[in-house]
Each structure stands twice: as C-alpha cells, then as structure tokens.
Design an enzyme around this catalytic site. Structure first.
Site, PDB file in Angstrom:
ATOM      1  N   GLU A 121      -9.492  -6.379   9.677  1.00  0.00           N
ATOM      2  CA  GLU A 121      -9.042  -5.069   9.206  1.00  0.00           C
ATOM      3  C   GLU A 121     -10.260  -4.187   9.042  1.00  0.00           C
ATOM      4  O   GLU A 121     -11.265  -4.584   8.462  1.00  0.00           O
ATOM      5  CB  GLU A 121      -8.291  -5.158   7.877  1.00  0.00           C
ATOM      6  CG  GLU A 121      -7.791  -3.795   7.390  1.00  0.00           C
ATOM      7  CD  GLU A 121      -6.982  -3.884   6.102  1.00  0.00           C
ATOM      8  OE1 GLU A 121      -6.181  -4.841   5.982  1.00  0.00           O
ATOM      9  OE2 GLU A 121      -7.154  -3.022   5.212  1.00  0.00           O
ATOM     10  N   TRP A 127       1.341  -9.957   3.125  1.00  0.00           N
ATOM     11  CA  TRP A 127       0.652  -9.362   1.980  1.00  0.00           C
ATOM     12  C   TRP A 127       1.345  -9.799   0.672  1.00  0.00           C
ATOM     13  O   TRP A 127       0.684  -9.996  -0.327  1.00  0.00           O
ATOM     14  CB  TRP A 127       0.695  -7.839   2.070  1.00  0.00           C
ATOM     15  CG  TRP A 127      -0.373  -7.175   2.864  1.00  0.00           C
ATOM     16  CD1 TRP A 127      -1.393  -6.404   2.380  1.00  0.00           C
ATOM     17  CD2 TRP A 127      -0.522  -7.158   4.294  1.00  0.00           C
ATOM     18  NE1 TRP A 127      -2.165  -5.930   3.413  1.00  0.00           N
ATOM     19  CE2 TRP A 127      -1.658  -6.369   4.601  1.00  0.00           C
ATOM     20  CE3 TRP A 127       0.184  -7.732   5.350  1.00  0.00           C
ATOM     21  CZ2 TRP A 127      -2.087  -6.145   5.906  1.00  0.00           C
ATOM     22  CZ3 TRP A 127      -0.241  -7.518   6.645  1.00  0.00           C
ATOM     23  CH2 TRP A 127      -1.365  -6.734   6.916  1.00  0.00           C
ATOM     24  N   ASN A 173      -3.286 -11.823   2.761  1.00  0.00           N
ATOM     25  CA  ASN A 173      -4.208 -10.710   2.939  1.00  0.00           C
ATOM     26  C   ASN A 173      -5.098 -10.506   1.715  1.00  0.00           C
ATOM     27  O   ASN A 173      -4.615 -10.247   0.610  1.00  0.00           O
ATOM     28  CB  ASN A 173      -3.419  -9.418   3.204  1.00  0.00           C
ATOM     29  CG  ASN A 173      -4.327  -8.240   3.484  1.00  0.00           C
ATOM     30  OD1 ASN A 173      -4.900  -8.146   4.558  1.00  0.00           O
ATOM     31  ND2 ASN A 173      -4.480  -7.353   2.514  1.00  0.00           N
ATOM     32  N   GLU A 174      -6.419 -10.636   1.936  1.00  0.00           N
ATOM     33  CA  GLU A 174      -7.448 -10.297   0.937  1.00  0.00           C
ATOM     34  C   GLU A 174      -7.274 -11.023  -0.397  1.00  0.00           C
ATOM     35  O   GLU A 174      -7.642 -10.494  -1.442  1.00  0.00           O
ATOM     36  CB  GLU A 174      -7.491  -8.780   0.725  1.00  0.00           C
ATOM     37  CG  GLU A 174      -7.950  -8.025   1.968  1.00  0.00           C
ATOM     38  CD  GLU A 174      -7.956  -6.516   1.788  1.00  0.00           C
ATOM     39  OE1 GLU A 174      -7.451  -6.017   0.756  1.00  0.00           O
ATOM     40  OE2 GLU A 174      -8.468  -5.822   2.689  1.00  0.00           O
ATOM     41  N   THR A 219       0.836  -1.207   0.000  1.00  0.00           N
ATOM     42  CA  THR A 219       0.000   0.000   0.000  1.00  0.00           C
ATOM     43  C   THR A 219       0.861   1.243   0.000  1.00  0.00           C
ATOM     44  O   THR A 219       0.850   2.025  -0.937  1.00  0.00           O
ATOM     45  CB  THR A 219      -0.988   0.073   1.170  1.00  0.00           C
ATOM     46  OG1 THR A 219      -1.921  -1.000   1.077  1.00  0.00           O
ATOM     47  CG2 THR A 219      -1.803   1.370   1.093  1.00  0.00           C
TER      48      THR A 219
END
Length: 785
Positions: free
Chosen positions: A262, A137, A178-179, A95
């Site tokens: 999150e 991530w 993550n995601e 990010t």
C-alpha cells in the site's frame, strides 16, 4: 542520430520536499544491457477497499460507468492496472465506509454481497492477465469470539475465496490483517488451510505492517515457506514526497518478492510526484517489485475523508461526472509499457539522473522476449533540462524507440500522457533531452493509447427523491447508499408488511480496524440543503434508531460525522441532537411521547428550512430547534449499537428556505471555501475539496449578493477593480463590490469591478486563493453551482 528536444517550460513544484540541490545541466550516460537483469517485476496497481472507496461506482449510469472501468483496467487505454487488491469485507468501517461481509453470521454465506466481486469481474473481463489480491481490514464479531487470529478467520477467508471462484475469479495473493502485525502460527495454519482447500497456488502476503516477519525466517523455516511475498506499507513515507524508500537487510535477503503493498493516500492530481517517485525509487532504493496505490478510485461523496484520493474520483453517480487524475497517467507510464514477469535491468540501466536524487530517477525493464524494453524517467524536483546518452546492448532491440510524456505541473489534461516524436538510434545509441517535472516512458513496444472519454458536468441529485426498496432483490445495497458502520441490505419486510425493506443486518460489534461507532448508512447528495427526510421504522429489538439530516463533513473515524439527528427509542423518548466532527453531542430539543414498541411500523421525519429543524413521528410534530451549524448534507439512518431494525419508504422532499449552493471550479473540481470556517471580516476565500460545509454554501440573494453564514458576503477587498484584488468575506452592506452576476457560462462577474472570480495563477490545489481578474474564458474562471 535524432535528438528528442522539447520546449523548455518553467518547473512547477507539487508539494515540497527537503532534497539535495539539483546538479546543474546534468548529463547522464546510460547503458541498457539486457544481460544485467535484476528482480522480476510483479506489477503496478491499486486497492479497492480500506474501505468503501469504490462504493458509488456500481451506481453510475452508462456510458459513464463503462468509461470509468475502461480508464482503470482496459489495456492500452488508461491506467491499465496490473494488480488489483480487493477488500474482504467484515461489516466494519475501514476508512471511508463499511465493506459488507459475505457472512454476517456464522454459516450464512452470501456470495453476491457488496460490490467487490462485481468489480473484480469487470477488471478481469477487460484484462484477463490482471492479478487479484485479497485482504481483510475488519471481520464479523462472531469470528473467534472476537479474536481475529483464529481458525474461524482462516475458514472465513477460504469461504470468501470460494465465493470469488463462483464469480469466475482467481485470487493470486492473500494477505493476513491490514496493518495489524502478524501471528506467525496463524500464518502457517493459513498456508495449511489454503493447501487443504485446494488453494495451494494462492501466495500469502505477509504482513502488510512492516518488514519484521523477515527477521523470523532464519529461525522459522515453516513460516518462511508459508509466506510467498513480503509486503509493507508506505515504504517511501506516508503523505511524503517519496524522495527515498527503504527496506531491511533481512527482507532483501529473504529471497521473497518485496512489495509496496500500500502506498499513495494522496490527491489524484496533486499526488503524482510521490506516485511516480515511489514506483521508480522503490526499486532503486529497496528492490520493491510490486506496487498497490490506495485507493483505486474515490467513488464516494465529497463530505467523506479522501474524497479526491486515488487514480480518479467519481462521487456523483446521479450526474455521471468523474475526473481522471494525473496519478492514473503515472500508472499508465508503467502499465502500458511493461507486464508482470518482465525483469528489471540493473547497473547503469536504472539509477538517479546525474547521480543526484534531486535531478530525478529512471528505471529500465526488459520483456520476457528478451528484446523489448522500456525505461521510465521522472524529473520531479529538477529545475533545468537534462540530457541522457543511451546505449543499448545485450540482445535488446536497437530499433526505433517511442516516447510518451506527462507534464506533472500542467493543469491541462492535453499535457498528460502525450505521444512524442520517435527516436531512431544509431549504432544502438541515442540521446534524449528531458524537461523538468515530467514523466517519460521510452519504449520499443507499441499499441499504447490515451483514452478520450469525458464525463458530463456534475450536478446535484434532484428532489424529491424516494425509494421504497421494492425494486431490489434481497441482500442488495440500495443505490446511492454508503454504509459507514454495520451493513444495510435489502431484506423481506417483517411485522406484517409485505415487500422489500432496508435492514441493518450486522447483529454485533465487528472486529474493527479503526474505532467503533453506531451502525449507520448515508444516502444521497451532500449538497442537499432545505428538505425533509422521512422513513418508516420497525424496531425489532429494544434500543434507539437515528434519522440523520444535513450529514455534513465526516472526520476519521466514522463516529465524527457532523449531522443533525432525530433519536427515538422504543419507549418513546426522543431528541434532536447536533453531532460534530469532534464526536460531541448537543441536545437541541428533547421529550417523551407514547412508546413505539417493538415489531410495529412508525414514520419518522426530520425537516430543515434555513435554521429551523422540525421532528415528527407519525405526522405529529415532536418539537423544533433552531441551529444553522450545517447548511447542507446527506440524509441517513442508523441504530445506537447493532440492532437489526428495518426501514422502508424513504422520502426526501424539498422545503422552502434560503437556496444554498456550492461554487465548484470547473478546472480544479474544488469548491469556493472560507478557510478554517472563519467568520472574520477580510478572510480571503480559497479552493478546497468540496465537503458541503457551511463555509462552502453560498446563498444568491435578489440583491446579487453571495452570502455565507447568513450574514457575510463575498466581497472584493477595498472595492478594488484591479486584477489580483483579493476576494474575501465581509459583513453584507449591499455595496457594488459585494454584488455578483452568476452567468450561464459559469463565470461569476463582480458588478463593481466587471471582472471574474478567478483561481490565482490557474491553481487547482487546496488553499489556492481567489481573486478578481479580467475575464478571459479560462476554466479557472468558471464555476458550477
């Protein structure tokens, strides 16, 4: 029976949300019965990672670094974070930066990589009861030949856990990816791998993407047994006001703890309403019991995305400046009055005020001693005072309760996390009056406190700035660097040079979480304007190196970094390039010189003076260009791809040229900004997150003009002298309404009006318009250049 009555103030709405109309003069009867227990509370906390958002914290000077860490982790002082999620770095941007891997290449383990282990040590030293969570991530490209869901990744996670153990850290929870959904077989294999490696107590969180994993449990008992916690992101909406939250029947019926693993992603002040709504309504609507805000802190420079998002922000290590946000105190309203292991109380002990969401919500929890309890109220969205009539029973204490409150609409830090008058129940009953737009915690516990430390005013990083990297041990991150992709570490110099150099050490494309880009790192101050950046370069493989200057606003993903670049390849080709936030390139000048070759050292320079850009190699000018799209920004260095080139002897020296500076509001922490980078006469200036853009850089001329874009001036509309007259940009004409006295006390006073540059109604949010107003000494009239 005493009554808690507080002065009624006008409600202030932060953001907007479509919600039912509030009930008038709500009265809520609450029975807090200690025998009506619900789920077990797992804690409130935040995330360091996803990514690079804690990077500059380790570079802060003392005592400010200790102050920030105390605000985040010290019990009974600030946020008192109970859960801390650390990113397992993988050399890819997740990010706001690239978190370094502990194993850039297979088998080469460095347990001192980066700063996440350091941060975990600092957190646990302050609060030994804090629980640590870990999640990747990204991952190095060697993992599984590019396949994340591989045995390599399980081994990689376990090696990271081994490093954490070496640092004295116990990891209680571990996630998958993550995601990015889940591979059920991989999760079962992860459980086996953890058990075999001695990490049987580590609980797996699945799957940080949705509740879908719970749908498989009925048909896959092994998967159900492998997973300890079900985690989902933004269960109350992404960048919403979190009016309501959701889960699924299968998740709720799974028997697993449910986490908002999150949430957040909002400004550390303006995000306070969705913050407290999420942690209250998450339980009321979805029986969520654990909460992790993204991120913990915005310890990044202001030109990067999300530069004021978290519990607090700290993007100026050279000055020591930091800001404690309202979000931090929202967390404190839970974490200073509860502990993981407490039980939620159901029935009317938790609910919506007056049975109406628009009035706000409340949640009660009881201690493991079955006597103490705390109730957290939020009255966001309400427009009038409300009364709660409370009766306590079921073995809970009927003694004095202590009351703390935060005014979520007030810009005054003195109104945040304030101890109010105690209330003494009569026969186990008491009455409270709740004002609009507040957080209240009512508790039988004691010992809470509000930290009092304050950081200094921000200032820029002075030039000249140099770093020869010889003062670092190997495999460290040099101060004030922010890796955007790949990983830049100190290593022993090669090609005949002794000492320590900076090297890009990621040898191949990582398994990315967001889009790929060239490997590059930024360093220094986004407010630098006229300077020359110089760096020695040793190209170890064929390819191209990039020297960046005036690195300005970055949009997501990281390949949208606005900057000027000097690109030089090993064959001698060179170009001065303007790269934009839209990921487009404009070649401003180019040519060819003698080949640089490999494994030899050369000095590159890129200089800026006003609109003139000059590039040189080995002190010979290559060419010049003329462009003023970016008036300020950081310096940086990178490679086109993932070559493991080396760099040495960084220097950033000042040049002559127009002196540009931002005007940052003392009260808001935001900069004077021309909205949308417009250049149209009459555009009213406003507050916006500081990002170093040309629309935020003003030149103070000898004629007392504040010029932007080199030709527009800060102007009072119609030469008005009336309070509230708008401040705009206009073609410079030397009128008195375009002249300003920039004073040592921080005020900016119009020569023609005699009035101060003022943030309307003491607004602090992005988009707050600026005007002139009679000078009154308010912080909304004070500016830092």
């Amino acid at each position: 029976m005493r009554h808690l009555v507080m002065a009624v103030v006008a409600a202030v709405t932060i953001g907007s949300v479509a919600a039912p109309a509030p009930a008038a003069a709500a009265v809520t009867t609450i029975a807090i019965n200690g025998t009506v227990a619900g789920r077990t509370f797992d804690g409130v906390g935040a995330i360091s990672g996803g990514g690079g958002n804690s990077r500059l914290l380790i570079d802060y000077p003392e005592p400010q670094r200790t102050q920030i860490l105390d605000y985040l982790f010290k019990p009974d002082y600030g946020a008192a974070v109970q859960l801390l999620k650390l990113e397992i770095g993988g050399d890819g941007n997740s990010t706001d930066g690239s978190e370094p891997s502990h194993q850039h290449v297979r088998g080469d383990v460095n347990c001192d990589a980066g700063y996440e282990f350091w941060l975990g040590e600092q957190a646990v030293a302050r609060n030994p009861d804090l629980k640590l969570v870990a999640l990747p991530w990204t991952a190095p490209g060697w993992i599984g030949g590019g396949n994340f869901w591989s045995s390599d990744m399980i081994d990689y996670d376990i090696s990271w856990l081994n490093c954490a153990k070496r640092h004295g850290l116990t990891i209680s929870y571990l996630g998958g990816w993550n995601e990015r959904g889940h591979d059920s077989t991989w999760y079962k294999n992860l459980r086996t791998g953890l058990d075999n490696a001695g990490y049987g107590s580590v609980r797996i969180v699945g799957d940080d993407s949705g509740w879908g994993m719970a749908d498989e449990f009925a048909a896959d008992l092994a998967l159900k047994n492998a997973v300890g916690v079900l985690g989902n992101h933004y269960v109350c909406g992404y960048l919403s006001q979190a009016d309501s939250c959701s889960t699924t029947g299968n998740a709720r019926g799974s028997g697993k703890p449910l986490w908002a693993s999150e949430f957040g992603s909002q400004d550390d002040n303006a995000g306070v309403v969705p913050y407290i709504r999420t942690v209250n309504r998450g339980y009321l609507d979805a029986e969520i019991t654990g909460y992790l805000n993204w991120p913990l802190i915005a310890a990044i420079t202001p030109n990067l995305p999300y530069a004021t998002v978290g519990l607090m922000d700290a993007g100026s290590p050279w000055s020591g400046a930091y800001r404690v946000g309202r979000n931090l105190w929202a967390n404190a309203h839970y974490a200073q009055f509860t502990k993981p292991g407490w039980r939620y109380l159901n029935s009317s002990a938790s609910g919506y005020l007056g049975g109406n969401r628009a009035n706000g919500s409340y949640v009660s929890l009881k201690s493991t001693n079955n006597s103490d309890y705390s109730t957290i109220y939020e009255t966001s969205g309400s427009t009038a005072a409300q009364t709660v009539n409370v009766t306590v029973s079921g073995g809970l204490s009927t003694g004095t309760v202590h009351v703390w409150s935060t005014d979520m609409g007030s810009p005054d830090t003195a109104d945040w996390f304030v101890r109010q008058a105690d209330v003494t129940p009569s026969g186990g009953s008491y009455t409270l009056t709740l004002q609009p737009n507040r957080i209240y915690t009512v508790t039988t516990t004691t010992g809470q406190a509000k930290g009092t430390a304050a950081g200094p005013a921000p200032h820029g990083l002075a030039l000249p700035y140099t770093d020869d990297f010889d003062g670092y041990a190997v495999r460290k991150l040099p101060r004030y660097t922010e890796d955007m992709q790949g990983s830049f570490e100190t290593r022993a110099c090669s090609a005949g040079r002794s000492g320590i150099c900076l090297q890009q050490v990621t040898p191949q494309r990582p398994i990315n979480w967001q889009d790929d880009s060239d490997a590059f790192t930024l360093f220094g101050d986004a407010g630098w304007t006229n300077y020359t950046v110089g760096l020695d370069v040793n190209m170890q493989q064929a390819g191209t190196v990039t020297l960046l200057g005036r690195a300005n606003t970055q949009n997501r993903p990281q390949n949208r970094q606005a900057a000027y670049q000097l690109r030089v390849n090993n064959n001698g080709g060179w170009a001065i390039v303007k790269h934009t936030t839209g990921n487009t390139d404009t070649t401003l000048a180019s040519g060819t010189r003698a080949a640089l070759g490999l494994n030899s050292w050369h000095n590159l320079k890129l200089g800026f003076s006003g609109s003139q850009i000059t590039a040189s190699i080995d002190n010979t000018t290559l060419g010049t260009a003329n462009d003023f799209s970016y008036g300020s920004g950081q310096a940086g260095v990178g490679v086109v791809g993932y070559q493991t080139d080396q760099f040495d002897n960084l220097s950033v020296t000042p040049n002559t040229g127009p002196v540009l500076s931002t005007l940052r509001g003392v009260q808001s922490g935001r900069c004077v900004d021309v909205p949308g980078a417009a250049q149209t006469n009459g555009t009213q200036v406003a507050l916006w997150d500081c990002n170093g853009g040309s629309n935020q850089n003003f030149t103070l001329t000898d004629a007392k003009q504040l010029q932007v874009y080199g030709a527009k001036c800060l102007d009072v509309d119609g030469a008005s002298t009336t309070d509230g007259a708008k401040v705009q940009i206009w073609d410079c004409n030397r009128g008195a309404n375009q002249q300003w006295n920039v004073n040592p006390d921080g005020t900016v006073v119009g020569v023609g009006s005699g009035k101060c540059l003022d943030a309307t109604a003491q607004g602090t949010a992005n988009g707050t318009r600026l005007e002139i107003w009679t000078c009154n000494g308010g912080d909304n009239q004070k500016w830092v250049r």
